[in-house]
Design a protein around this motif. Sequence first.
Motif: not given
Length: 452
Positions: A173-176, A320-323
């Motif tokens: 959540e924070r990174a996104s 890509a990572l959040t996906s």
Amino acid sequence: MHQNHSPERDGFASRLGVLAAVAGSAVGLGNIWKFPYITGKNGGAAFVLVYLVCIVIIGLPVMLSEFAIGRGAKRNAVGSFKKLAPGAPWYLTGLWGVAAAFIILAYYGVVAGWTLEYIFSAVTNAFAGKTSVALEADFLSFISQPFRPLLWQVVFMLLTGFIVLAGVKSGIERASKILMPLLVVLILVLDVRALTLPGAMEGLSFLFKPDFSKLTAVGVLEALGHAFFTLSLGMGILITYGSYINKNENLAFTAFQVTAADTIIALMAGVAIFPAVFAFNIEPSSGAGLAFITLPNVFLQMPGGYVFSILFFTLLAIAALTSTISLLEVVVACFSEELKISRTRATIVGTVSIILLGIPCSLSQGVMADFKIFGKNVFDLLEFASSNIMLPSGGLIIALFAGWYLGRNKIEKELSNDGSLSAGYMPTFMLLVKFIAPIAIAVVFLHGMGLF
Ligand code: PHE
């Protein structure tokens, strides 16, 4: 704050966090890597137009249905159907979705691994002084090697596994929230550079001036499949994420914002890529390498290109990572809640089996290139089957479930937060989920598969 979640169930902490996480799932390689290359393959603007129509009349209503199902049931993709339709076989839709997540992650992890190699190349200034022909040759020789791409794929999947292991709230959540806006700014910079290249007009008309003679039935099916893929629909990801959303969020507004952001970012990626494709004489239909070949060309042409190339591939990896996190989360949430195993075990089993399925996908770019099933290599087969068969059929059933099984009253209760929000869109929404979306999906599907 979390009165809506049972104590042992993780969830999103804030409105912005929900948006960032759902948009993080939606915005990914689909927007920046896949959208431009399938647009190129299918002849450009006419394909884009069909894709946009699919987003509005099919994607948005299916997304809203998934949210309503997930938040209504507060379970994973399989458990949600079991809870809302006890004793009925609807839960098989959830299983179908979990299988799709598995398959997508197998090849998606391979491409995500490529982004790590490209960060490495950018940092070591490996693009410097190369012609576009040399950049293309570099890309092809990299992906056809047996070990190096595999290594990156494993690294990427392990990274995904670690984050999923840590849970829903904090990390992602924070990174996104920081990284997604940064990605937008960077694409904007690339757009400006691309638009001032000599091929700009040609690129833009390829993307925006439709020539319907280039559109095929398979092209229309691919546009539909991509609408599902890019919005992460049809496989229960948004049921799972929906189950982490607080009861007082406005689901319709969230769905609208995510859909708009996803679409705009895809078009922006197209604007960054196609002018460069024409400026550097690259074949628009050259396939999966398009972004990896054209963008290094653009970076070479711009002041500060070295820094931008590092930033860009880093952000692509993050998108890509959040996906991949959302894909793995569907599998893990289902395994842990349905099989009643710990999250840790579920994550390990999921990650390892996906890595194994990813191996033939990676090798199909090189040593296994001639191993074909239905005329496609493993990578292309999994990509085609998941996006164009599994996601649309999953989406079809989800729309029918929301429209006919749950029906207007239950859906309206969920979407209006028990009547506290007005839901003036309900008649249109019901028309779309009950009739228009299912019929459109069925027609496009049967036509695209050559069945009528
Ligand atoms: N929507 C993501 C993208 O466009 C990919 C994805 C597909 C994620 C399906 C989850 C499920 O890159």
